[in-house]
Design a protein around this motif. Sequence first.
Motif, PDB file in Angstrom:
ATOM      1  N   UNK A  19     -41.928   0.127 -93.863  1.00 54.42           N
ATOM      2  CA  UNK A  19     -42.178   1.469 -94.399  1.00 54.42           C
ATOM      3  C   UNK A  19     -42.821   2.385 -93.352  1.00 54.42           C
ATOM      4  N   UNK A  20     -43.706   1.845 -92.534  1.00 60.23           N
ATOM      5  CA  UNK A  20     -44.307   2.644 -91.459  1.00 60.23           C
ATOM      6  C   UNK A  20     -43.247   3.121 -90.469  1.00 60.23           C
ATOM      7  N   UNK A  21     -42.402   2.197 -90.019  1.00 61.61           N
ATOM      8  CA  UNK A  21     -41.339   2.554 -89.071  1.00 61.61           C
ATOM      9  C   UNK A  21     -40.361   3.538 -89.671  1.00 61.61           C
ATOM     10  N   UNK A  22     -39.970   3.302 -90.919  1.00 61.36           N
ATOM     11  CA  UNK A  22     -39.029   4.190 -91.604  1.00 61.36           C
ATOM     12  C   UNK A  22     -39.606   5.602 -91.682  1.00 61.36           C
ATOM     13  N   UNK A  39     -35.120   9.530 -98.818  1.00 57.15           N
ATOM     14  CA  UNK A  39     -35.858   8.762 -99.821  1.00 57.15           C
ATOM     15  C   UNK A  39     -35.586   7.288 -99.599  1.00 57.15           C
ATOM     16  N   UNK A  40     -36.610   6.481 -99.873  1.00 56.45           N
ATOM     17  CA  UNK A  40     -36.505   5.027 -99.746  1.00 56.45           C
ATOM     18  C   UNK A  40     -36.741   4.418-101.123  1.00 56.45           C
ATOM     19  N   UNK A  41     -35.863   3.490-101.492  1.00 60.98           N
ATOM     20  CA  UNK A  41     -35.943   2.834-102.797  1.00 60.98           C
ATOM     21  C   UNK A  41     -35.910   1.318-102.602  1.00 60.98           C
ATOM     22  N   UNK A  42     -36.432   0.602-103.587  1.00 60.48           N
ATOM     23  CA  UNK A  42     -36.376  -0.860-103.597  1.00 60.48           C
ATOM     24  C   UNK A  42     -35.827  -1.307-104.937  1.00 60.48           C
ATOM     25  N   UNK A  43     -34.867  -2.244-104.908  1.00 58.80           N
ATOM     26  CA  UNK A  43     -34.310  -2.779-106.142  1.00 58.80           C
ATOM     27  C   UNK A  43     -35.113  -4.005-106.577  1.00 58.80           C
TER      28      UNK A  43
END
Length: 102
Positions: A19-22, A39-43
């Motif tokens: 998440x830091x790198x993203x 946006x970043x999502x997690x399933x």
Amino acid sequence: MITVLFRWEINPAHEKVFKEGWTELVQRNIEKYGALGSRLHKTKDNQWVSYSQWVSEEHYLKAQGLEDKHEGARVKMLTAIISSAQPLVLVPVLDHLIGTKI
């Protein structure tokens, strides 16, 4: 405008670093290369999905593979990734989104 869809499986022990790198790369892409945000999502089954919007495909392609002060952000992400899918470039056909923030 285009949207690019990314998908990864992330090592749970390295989620924070990913998440830091993203976040660093998203900020770089906005500031330097014409990205409009992401946006970043997690399933529930540990798949991570991100989509980013760009002014054009040319802007997206220009941002790929460039070495700069954010190379460390890529390394953070790569060390966390177990597997990944090829990015998928999407061109809008219809748009019914409203302008809200999470």
